[in-house]
Design a protein around this motif. Structure first.
Motif, PDB file in Angstrom:
ATOM      1  N   ASP A   1       1.102  -0.904   0.773  1.00 20.01           N
ATOM      2  CA  ASP A   1       0.084   0.063   0.632  1.00 20.01           C
ATOM      3  C   ASP A   1       0.929   1.219  -0.090  1.00 20.01           C
ATOM      4  N   LEU A   2       2.228   0.981   0.254  1.00 17.40           N
ATOM      5  CA  LEU A   2       3.011   2.730   0.504  1.00 17.40           C
ATOM      6  C   LEU A   2       3.749   2.528  -0.555  1.00 17.40           C
ATOM      7  N   GLY A   3       3.483   1.963  -1.568  1.00 17.93           N
ATOM      8  CA  GLY A   3       4.106   2.222  -3.402  1.00 17.93           C
ATOM      9  C   GLY A   3       5.347   1.265  -3.068  1.00 17.93           C
ATOM     10  N   SER A   4       5.859   1.552  -4.954  1.00 15.24           N
ATOM     11  CA  SER A   4       6.443   0.454  -5.469  1.00 15.24           C
ATOM     12  C   SER A   4       7.971   0.209  -5.068  1.00 15.24           C
ATOM     13  N   ALA A   5       8.688  -0.937  -4.567  1.00 12.10           N
ATOM     14  CA  ALA A   5       9.453  -0.713  -3.742  1.00 12.10           C
ATOM     15  C   ALA A   5      10.764  -0.140  -4.781  1.00 12.10           C
ATOM     16  N   GLU A   6      10.418   0.149  -6.155  1.00 11.80           N
ATOM     17  CA  GLU A   6      11.735   0.469  -7.203  1.00 11.80           C
ATOM     18  C   GLU A   6      11.263   2.355  -7.160  1.00 11.80           C
ATOM     19  N   THR A   7      10.338   2.605  -6.300  1.00 12.37           N
ATOM     20  CA  THR A   7      10.489   4.311  -6.289  1.00 12.37           C
ATOM     21  C   THR A   7      10.401   4.487  -4.983  1.00 12.37           C
ATOM     22  N   PHE A   8      10.428   3.653  -4.350  1.00 12.45           N
ATOM     23  CA  PHE A   8      10.996   4.015  -1.796  1.00 12.45           C
ATOM     24  C   PHE A   8      12.539   3.716  -2.638  1.00 12.45           C
ATOM     25  N   ILE A   9      13.196   2.986  -3.212  1.00  9.58           N
ATOM     26  CA  ILE A   9      14.036   3.060  -3.536  1.00  9.58           C
ATOM     27  C   ILE A   9      14.889   4.663  -4.490  1.00  9.58           C
ATOM     28  N   VAL A  10      14.239   4.797  -5.424  1.00  8.05           N
ATOM     29  CA  VAL A  10      14.523   5.927  -6.448  1.00  8.05           C
ATOM     30  C   VAL A  10      15.022   7.086  -5.766  1.00  8.05           C
ATOM     31  N   ASP A  11      14.002   7.314  -4.438  1.00  5.66           N
ATOM     32  CA  ASP A  11      13.530   8.345  -4.195  1.00  5.66           C
ATOM     33  C   ASP A  11      14.250   8.495  -3.006  1.00  5.66           C
ATOM     34  N   ASN A  12      14.082   7.531  -1.847  1.00  7.83           N
ATOM     35  CA  ASN A  12      14.967   7.761  -0.844  1.00  7.83           C
ATOM     36  C   ASN A  12      16.417   7.860  -1.421  1.00  7.83           C
ATOM     37  N   CYS A  13      17.156   8.226  -2.284  1.00  5.90           N
ATOM     38  CA  CYS A  13      18.709   8.041  -2.375  1.00  5.90           C
ATOM     39  C   CYS A  13      18.872   9.104  -3.029  1.00  5.90           C
ATOM     40  N   LYS A  14      17.466   9.500  -3.708  1.00  3.77           N
ATOM     41  CA  LYS A  14      17.796  11.017  -4.233  1.00  3.77           C
ATOM     42  C   LYS A  14      17.772  11.697  -3.448  1.00  3.77           C
ATOM     43  N   ASN A  15      16.537  11.344  -2.017  1.00  3.07           N
ATOM     44  CA  ASN A  15      16.707  12.779  -0.980  1.00  3.07           C
ATOM     45  C   ASN A  15      17.981  12.894  -0.489  1.00  3.07           C
ATOM     46  N   LEU A  16      18.455  11.447  -0.177  1.00  2.00           N
ATOM     47  CA  LEU A  16      19.933  11.483   0.384  1.00  2.00           C
ATOM     48  C   LEU A  16      21.543  11.724  -0.371  1.00  2.00           C
ATOM     49  N   TYR A  17      20.712  11.688  -1.530  1.00  3.30           N
ATOM     50  CA  TYR A  17      22.374  12.366  -2.532  1.00  3.30           C
ATOM     51  C   TYR A  17      22.187  13.812  -2.284  1.00  3.30           C
ATOM     52  N   PHE A  18      20.616  14.376  -2.566  1.00  4.54           N
ATOM     53  CA  PHE A  18      20.762  15.970  -2.334  1.00  4.54           C
ATOM     54  C   PHE A  18      21.030  16.018  -0.354  1.00  4.54           C
ATOM     55  N   ALA A  19      20.396  15.673  -0.091  1.00 10.08           N
ATOM     56  CA  ALA A  19      20.943  16.220   1.121  1.00 10.08           C
ATOM     57  C   ALA A  19      21.600  16.497   2.102  1.00 10.08           C
ATOM     58  N   GLY A  20      22.846  14.586   2.109  1.00 12.00           N
ATOM     59  CA  GLY A  20      23.437  14.798   2.579  1.00 12.00           C
ATOM     60  C   GLY A  20      24.288  15.768   1.950  1.00 12.00           C
ATOM     61  N   HIS A  21      24.747  15.835   0.775  1.00  5.01           N
ATOM     62  CA  HIS A  21      26.448  17.374   0.465  1.00  5.01           C
ATOM     63  C   HIS A  21      25.753  17.826   0.057  1.00  5.01           C
ATOM     64  N   GLU A  22      24.879  18.735  -0.219  1.00  5.34           N
ATOM     65  CA  GLU A  22      24.311  20.147  -0.331  1.00  5.34           C
ATOM     66  C   GLU A  22      24.553  21.214   0.920  1.00  5.34           C
ATOM     67  N   THR A  23      23.324  20.595   2.327  1.00  2.00           N
ATOM     68  CA  THR A  23      23.716  20.857   3.272  1.00  2.00           C
ATOM     69  C   THR A  23      24.730  21.404   3.575  1.00  2.00           C
ATOM     70  N   VAL A  24      25.707  19.739   3.593  1.00  2.00           N
ATOM     71  CA  VAL A  24      26.782  20.229   4.357  1.00  2.00           C
ATOM     72  C   VAL A  24      28.059  21.234   3.533  1.00  2.00           C
ATOM     73  N   SER A  25      28.023  21.304   2.870  1.00  2.00           N
ATOM     74  CA  SER A  25      28.786  21.656   1.629  1.00  2.00           C
ATOM     75  C   SER A  25      28.932  23.744   1.378  1.00  2.00           C
ATOM     76  N   VAL A  26      26.629  23.797   1.778  1.00  2.00           N
ATOM     77  CA  VAL A  26      27.067  25.326   1.861  1.00  2.00           C
ATOM     78  C   VAL A  26      27.217  25.371   3.390  1.00  2.00           C
ATOM     79  N   THR A  27      27.739  25.030   4.249  1.00  2.00           N
ATOM     80  CA  THR A  27      27.524  25.519   5.457  1.00  2.00           C
ATOM     81  C   THR A  27      28.971  25.082   5.878  1.00  2.00           C
ATOM     82  N   ALA A  28      29.921  24.415   4.810  1.00  4.23           N
ATOM     83  CA  ALA A  28      31.705  24.538   5.062  1.00  4.23           C
ATOM     84  C   ALA A  28      32.193  26.396   4.148  1.00  4.23           C
TER      85      ALA A  28
END
Length: 520
Positions: A312-339
């Motif tokens: 009911d929560l959606g497809s496995a592929e979408t779960f993986i891709v969307d969370n990878c996108k979130n972590l790729y973006f948030a995981g490096h963008e906020t650190v680099s701009v703060t530095a």
């Protein structure tokens, strides 16, 4: 006669359909938003009167244009530590002054309750109800970047994502990532050292791009088992997508625009497809070699989490891709701009640069930094905390009432979005004192709890249940990066630096940060 009767019936039917469509559009675009506004007005909350379809967008643009003219007249005289919200989002400061710390405004069909009162901020932070979640416009207007990942989801899907992802950022896991962070920091320092050996000391380096590559390398190695080179295309596409989506400082709020084949939308759709394909390829490769790999990183956990996810929560592929996108973006963008902002502030305040460098050299004693050393860097911690106060990378904390919610004395009707402008709270003189607009890391010498009157209004990593999962990761990464650079270089701000914070989903220097570098 029969044909005439059929035509008449058809005309009535078509007229009825058109009439219903017009009435439904009017209901969605005006009546329903008006009812939401009335529910808040009846509680004493007011704001600028909206216009049909556009809400307060036209007034927002007018105030922005006036602010740009003012800035052009005083260019160069604005303090680098001034509240960036007053220049990027001047309409919010204007309306706050006119209507008070809690006011209502509209961006098309999106009704926003702006909150700058410490008591109400506290109520939002304490709210444990799933009925107060991430705004629906995040999945709509920023779906290409965030999708239904952990940064934009709600309810059962968000709970499952948090259960999968949170353990990977606990401090014991972050402790195991220190060596790879150190390796990435050494690579960056070596590249700058090599550049200075060829170009000579006092060479100008624009640091933004290199810091972004560093943080991208770290998040790739730590969470996805690859180096920046392997994820280079993904980060390149994410950066392009970020720039396309940051043309507006707010959701446009006008229904239907996101579906039209406008140039901006076509670019988003194309980049989204490219990013999805790139991430899917990495996932397929990992899954093909899963039997021969002992890697237990974040990607492994996300893949496992997708396999046990309720259908009911959606497809496995979408779960993986969307969370990878979130972590790729948030995981490096906020650190680099703060530095980047941190180096700018240390370059502008050489006494603090010297103080942090002295601490780093004293703690590390010429040895490679480790986790125990990181915990002893008190002055560096204060400097990072003050940087995050003056330049919080995310400008807003946004929540939507998914059902009617009680916050203190205010009853939020379903559909209302709350916005907290973080920088506005971080520069509140009543909270932080007369020097709120100055760089003074000493205010954090006794910790965050003693730095201001209302510690719950210090929000660089968000607040409440949705506080950033990666804050331990980010703080350790920042300390390793900055200690590495400070132990090998001195730097000052180049005369060519133009102070102009810009909204690009995060707050970054519009024209970059050029530093005059010298090897120790």
């Amino acid at each position: 006669m029969a044909e005439a009767s059929t035509e008449a019936l058809l005309t009535v039917f078509v007229t009825g359909i058109i009439g219903f469509a017009l009435w439904y559009s009017y209901f969605i675009l005006w009546i329903r938003p008006q009812r939401l506004r009335e529910k808040l007005r009846s509680q004493g909350i007011h704001g600028p009167p909206p216009s049909f379809l556009r809400g307060n967008i036209l007034e927002t643009r007018r105030i922005l244009q006036e602010q740009k003219l003012k800035q052009a007249q005083v260019e160069g005289s604005v303090s680098v530590t001034a509240d960036y919200s007053s220049s990027i989002f001047p309409y919010l400061a204007y309306w706050k002054k006119k209507y008070g710390p809690v006011f209502l405004y509209s961006t098309g069909s999106v009704q926003i309750l702006h909150v700058a009162h410490p008591d109400l901020v506290k109520e939002i932070g304490l709210c444990k109800s799933m009925d107060l979640g991430k705004p629906s416009y995040l999945q709509k207007d920023r779906g290409a970047l965030l999708g239904k990942g952990i940064l934009a989801s709600n309810g059962a899907l968000w709970s499952h994502q948090r259960k999968v992802i949170a353990p990977e950022f606990f401090m014991d896991k972050v402790k195991g990532m220190v060596d790879l962070m150190v390796e990435a920091a050494i690579l960056l320092s070596n590249s700058w050292e090599s550049l200075l050996e060829h170009a000579g000391d006092n060479t100008e380096i624009v640091v933004d791009g290199d810091l972004r590559k560093f943080s991208a390398d770290v998040i790739s190695r730590a969470c996805f088992g690859s180096s920046f080179a392997d994820g280079k295309e993904i980060f390149s596409c994410l950066r392009k997508l970020q720039m396309v989506m940051s043309n507006s400082s707010m959701p446009n709020g006008i229904p239907g625009l996101r579906y039209l084949p406008l140039k901006r939308n076509r670019e988003k759709w194309k980049l989204n497809q490219e990013i999805r394909a790139l991430i899917s390829n990495i996932v397929k490769e990992r899954m093909q070699h899963s039997s021969e790999s002992s890697t237990k990183d974040l990607l492994h956990s996300i893949i496992e989490g997708s396999a046990i996810m309720n259908a009911d929560l959606g497809s496995a592929e979408t779960f993986i891709v969307d969370n990878c996108k979130n972590l790729y973006f948030a995981g490096h963008e906020t650190v680099s701009v703060t530095a980047t902002w941190c180096l700018m502030l240390l370059a502008s305040h050489p006494q603090w640069q010297d103080s942090v460098r002295h601490e780093v050299l004293e703690v590390c004693q010429g040895k490679k930094i480790n986790f125990d050393m990181i915990r002893k860097l008190k002055v560096l911690t204060m400097v990072i905390q003050e940087t995050l106060r003056l330049f919080p990378p995310a400008p807003f904390v946004a929540r939507e009432a998914l059902q009617s919610v009680k916050l203190g004395e205010i009853q939020l009707p379903k559909g209302i979005t709350t916005w907290i402008t973080i920088s506005m709270l971080h520069h509140d003189h009543n909270n932080w004192g007369a020097d709120a607009d100055e760089f003074n890391p000493d205010r954090f010498s006794r910790g965050i709890a003693s730095a201001c009157r209302f510690p719950h209004t210090y929000l660089p990593f968000g607040l409440g249940m949705r506080t950033c999962l990666g804050q331990n990761f980010a703080m350790v990464e920042l300390k390793i990066l900055l200690s590495s650079l400070l132990s090998r270089f001195t730097f000052s701000l180049s005369p060519s630096y133009r102070h102009s914070p810009a909204f690009r989903l995060t707050i970054e220097p519009e024209f970059g940060v050029p530093l005059i570098m010298k090897q120790l």
